[in-house]
Motif scaffolding. Structure first.
Motif, mmCIF file in Angstrom:
data_model
loop_
_atom_site.group_PDB
_atom_site.id
_atom_site.type_symbol
_atom_site.label_atom_id
_atom_site.label_comp_id
_atom_site.label_asym_id
_atom_site.label_seq_id
_atom_site.Cartn_x
_atom_site.Cartn_y
_atom_site.Cartn_z
ATOM 1 N N UNK A 174 18.295 31.866 -8.908
ATOM 2 C CA UNK A 174 19.552 31.338 -8.389
ATOM 3 C C UNK A 174 20.680 32.057 -9.124
ATOM 4 N N UNK A 175 21.640 32.599 -8.372
ATOM 5 C CA UNK A 175 22.793 33.265 -8.961
ATOM 6 C C UNK A 175 23.981 32.312 -8.952
ATOM 7 N N UNK A 176 24.410 31.905 -10.155
ATOM 8 C CA UNK A 176 25.550 31.013 -10.279
ATOM 9 C C UNK A 176 26.861 31.768 -10.360
ATOM 10 N N UNK A 177 27.960 31.023 -10.395
ATOM 11 C CA UNK A 177 29.282 31.663 -10.288
ATOM 12 C C UNK A 177 29.620 32.503 -11.511
ATOM 13 N N UNK A 178 29.023 32.205 -12.700
ATOM 14 C CA UNK A 178 29.296 33.041 -13.871
ATOM 15 C C UNK A 178 28.817 34.469 -13.663
ATOM 16 N N UNK A 179 27.759 34.640 -12.878
ATOM 17 C CA UNK A 179 27.210 35.985 -12.636
ATOM 18 C C UNK A 179 27.962 36.719 -11.540
ATOM 19 N N UNK A 180 28.755 35.999 -10.761
ATOM 20 C CA UNK A 180 29.447 36.598 -9.619
ATOM 21 C C UNK A 180 30.858 36.982 -10.049
ATOM 22 N N UNK A 181 30.996 38.179 -10.586
ATOM 23 C CA UNK A 181 32.258 38.627 -11.153
ATOM 24 C C UNK A 181 33.297 38.868 -10.051
ATOM 25 N N UNK A 182 34.461 39.302 -10.475
ATOM 26 C CA UNK A 182 35.566 39.516 -9.534
ATOM 27 C C UNK A 182 35.252 40.591 -8.500
ATOM 28 N N UNK A 183 34.271 41.438 -8.807
ATOM 29 C CA UNK A 183 33.963 42.531 -7.887
ATOM 30 C C UNK A 183 32.967 42.104 -6.808
ATOM 31 N N UNK A 184 32.614 40.784 -6.777
ATOM 32 C CA UNK A 184 31.653 40.286 -5.782
ATOM 33 C C UNK A 184 32.380 39.399 -4.778
ATOM 34 N N UNK A 185 32.253 39.763 -3.518
ATOM 35 C CA UNK A 185 32.825 38.972 -2.426
ATOM 36 C C UNK A 185 31.707 38.195 -1.751
ATOM 37 N N UNK A 186 31.858 36.874 -1.603
ATOM 38 C CA UNK A 186 30.797 36.017 -1.071
ATOM 39 C C UNK A 186 31.079 35.680 0.391
ATOM 40 N N UNK A 187 30.046 35.908 1.237
ATOM 41 C CA UNK A 187 30.090 35.480 2.640
ATOM 42 C C UNK A 187 28.974 34.437 2.803
ATOM 43 N N UNK A 188 29.292 33.150 2.614
ATOM 44 C CA UNK A 188 28.249 32.125 2.536
ATOM 45 C C UNK A 188 27.471 31.892 3.820
ATOM 46 N N UNK A 189 27.984 32.352 4.965
ATOM 47 C CA UNK A 189 27.290 32.120 6.240
ATOM 48 C C UNK A 189 26.295 33.222 6.574
ATOM 49 N N UNK A 190 26.243 34.271 5.747
ATOM 50 C CA UNK A 190 25.367 35.411 6.040
ATOM 51 C C UNK A 190 24.412 35.649 4.874
ATOM 52 N N UNK A 216 22.261 32.720 -3.695
ATOM 53 C CA UNK A 216 23.603 32.747 -4.263
ATOM 54 C C UNK A 216 24.224 31.368 -4.100
ATOM 55 N N UNK A 217 24.607 30.749 -5.232
ATOM 56 C CA UNK A 217 25.114 29.372 -5.209
ATOM 57 C C UNK A 217 26.350 29.274 -6.094
ATOM 58 N N UNK A 218 27.526 29.321 -5.465
ATOM 59 C CA UNK A 218 28.773 29.238 -6.239
ATOM 60 C C UNK A 218 29.010 27.842 -6.788
ATOM 61 N N UNK A 219 28.222 26.874 -6.330
ATOM 62 C CA UNK A 219 28.350 25.518 -6.865
ATOM 63 C C UNK A 219 27.698 25.368 -8.218
ATOM 64 N N UNK A 220 26.793 26.302 -8.552
ATOM 65 C CA UNK A 220 26.130 26.276 -9.858
ATOM 66 C C UNK A 220 26.892 27.163 -10.830
ATOM 67 N N UNK A 221 27.015 26.727 -12.074
ATOM 68 C CA UNK A 221 27.764 27.497 -13.065
ATOM 69 C C UNK A 221 26.930 28.667 -13.597
ATOM 70 N N UNK A 222 25.704 28.370 -14.012
ATOM 71 C CA UNK A 222 24.851 29.379 -14.648
ATOM 72 C C UNK A 222 23.716 29.775 -13.724
ATOM 73 N N UNK A 223 23.296 31.004 -13.817
ATOM 74 C CA UNK A 223 22.150 31.475 -13.044
ATOM 75 C C UNK A 223 20.863 30.911 -13.631
ATOM 76 N N UNK A 224 19.816 30.862 -12.795
ATOM 77 C CA UNK A 224 18.534 30.313 -13.231
ATOM 78 C C UNK A 224 17.409 31.198 -12.719
ATOM 79 N N UNK A 225 16.358 31.314 -13.533
ATOM 80 C CA UNK A 225 15.194 32.112 -13.180
ATOM 81 C C UNK A 225 13.950 31.256 -13.306
ATOM 82 N N UNK A 226 13.054 31.390 -12.321
ATOM 83 C CA UNK A 226 11.789 30.662 -12.386
ATOM 84 C C UNK A 226 10.957 31.189 -13.552
#
Length: 480
Positions: A135-151, A42-52
């Motif tokens: 990689x999950x970018x911020x566009x995929x992380x809607x308002x219903x997703x709460x991010x805890x970056x340390x866990x 999960x990477x809120x610094x990236x705009x779009x998600x990416x898949x290998x």
């Protein structure tokens, strides 16, 4: 699949008050791509998600382009590949964290996490060196997703074990395929294969076999056509004319070496086209056929006839097709004359017993993926013992016996053919196989049986190209 899907809070699966908590790493699934378990960063610094994605290739029409790609969901397991395809919704430049800019195709797919599901955009890129295949970018992380970056791993843990079971095949979605038909002719059969494939959303390309050429090397065997490397096809349907069998089967072997699924393999085509070899294979597997003999020396003519039986006899050129080069000799003297004539031409031929009770009729059974899907009775034109439709014969639907069905299936199986026309005669002692055809025509049997044979073939292809589970690697303990 539509480019955009309606999204409301309820669309996420738990109602408007539902909230998901993500750490910096989570297990997710992409069911529309056949990926039931994948570990994502999960990477809120990236705009779009990416898949290998590997082997990325565009196909389909310019108005509705699609992209075909391969995903290796388990890091370090290059033997597990999930083939995917999806409509292209965009192409955009993406700048990575190291400052490099790459033009990537963008697709839309549903992301599923613990019963929640929503549509996201995904760019395709090579993440082969990354431990997280997504990689999950911020566009995929809607308002219903709460991010805890340390866990990490707040959501239920999935397991790569699913890729080691048959479930990986059963859950794989239907997808658009890229299919090649190897054919030099624009006839009914080729047209039907193109028509039926495109009706199902596949991209079907007709390739002239004689215009293909090969790069033969250990690292990257490839097939070229009109100066360009051919793309990676999901499936190849060979329809190779008898006159180009050696070169055509060499092209098929090249596709096999690449790893492409081929409906009829090169070995099966070669052995079924060689009438002498084909009869030897049938005899080895105790499949009923007319008594047959072959000899090279002119001194053995009388003995050759004696091995088969009494007149009338069939004398058949090994290179004969569609009834050409097949002669009925009504007397022993006539048989000797025909044999001498063929020998004078230095032609190779077989001598076979004439099954009188067949009365100029034969049965063609069409076998697809180990099942008889249609059958017809062919009757020769008046005065002709040959029942080939190309020679004016007629065809009608026929009900076959269990013994005839089993014989047809076995005959196709011993040649390793996934799509075959098995021709047989009805005799007092049971069905007798005349020939196993690796490029059966569709017109006569589709009309006679009133069945969509091309569709049945695509059903088999779609099943065959589903992902294959790979075995788990054994864990080696310490000895001592």
């Amino acid at each position: 699949m539509p480019d955009t899907l309606p999204e409301t809070p309820a669309d996420y699966g738990r109602g408007p008050d539902s909230l998901l908590t993500f750490g910096w790493e989570e297990w997710v699934s992409l069911p529309e791509l056949g990926l039931p378990a994948i570990r994502a960063k999960v990477d809120t610094g990236a705009r779009t998600s990416a898949l290998h994605a590997a082997d990325i290739e565009v196909f389909g029409s310019a108005s509705k382009p699609r992209v075909r790609f391969a995903v290796y969901p388990i890091p370090g397991r290059g033997d597990l590949m999930i083939p995917c395809s999806a409509p292209i919704v965009d192409r955009r430049d993406v700048t990575s964290s190291n400052g490099e800019t790459e033009s990537r195709y963008v697709i839309a797919s549903r992301l599923k996490v613990d019963g929640h599901s929503w549509n996201i955009e995904i760019t395709l890129t090579d993440r082969g060196t990354m431990s997280n295949r997504m990689l999950l970018g911020r566009q995929a992380l809607k308002d219903h997703v709460n991010i805890v970056p340390s866990e990490r791993f707040h959501q239920p843990e999935l397991d790569f074990d699913v890729y080691h079971t048959a479930a990986v095949r059963s859950i794989a979605p239907k997808r658009a395929l890229r299919v090649a038909v190897l054919s030099r002719e624009t006839n009914y059969s080729t047209s039907r294969l193109v028509e039926e494939g495109e009706k199902r959303g596949h991209s079907v390309e007709v390739i002239d076999t004689t215009r293909c050429y090969m790069a033969i090397n250990a690292m990257a065997p490839e097939v070229y056509y009109d100066g360009k490397r051919l793309p990676r096809y999901d499936a190849v349907i060979p329809r190779i004319g008898a006159s180009i069998t050696p070169y055509g089967t060499a092209i098929v072997r090249q596709f096999e070496s690449i790893g492409t699924y081929v409906v009829n393999g090169s070995t099966g085509i070669t052995s079924s086209r060689d009438k002498l070899h084909a009869h030897q294979i049938l005899a080895r597997h105790r499949i009923g056929m007319p008594p047959t003999a072959f000899a090279n020396s002119p001194k053995d003519t009388s003995n050759l006839i004696g091995l088969v039986g009494t007149a009338p006899l069939i004398v058949k050129l090994l290179e004969s097709t569609q009834g050409k080069g097949v002669v009925l000799a009504e007397t022993k003297k006539a048989a000797e004359s025909v044999i001498d004539a063929f020998r004078g031409l230095k032609a190779n031929f077989l001598v076979q017993d004439f099954i009188k009770e067949a009365a100029g009729e034969d049965i063609r059974c069409l076998v697809v993926n180990g099942k008889v899907v249609a059958s017809m009775k062919r009757t020769g034109s008046e005065g002709d013992f040959r029942s080939n439709l190309h020679r004016g014969g007629t065809a009608q639907k026929v009900r076959i016996t269990k013994e005839e069905r089993d014989t047809a299936v076995r005959a196709a199986r011993v040649f390793g053919l996934g799509f075959a026309g098995v021709d047989m005669l009805r005799s007092h002692s049971g069905p007798k196989v005349l020939e196993v055809n690796s490029s059966p025509g569709l017109e006569g049997i589709e009309i006679a049986s009133e069945k969509n044979i091309a569709g049945l073939l695509y059903d088999a292809i779609e099943e065959k190209v589903r992902p294959t589970p790979v075995p788990r690697r054994k864990k080696h303990g310490k000895s001592g």
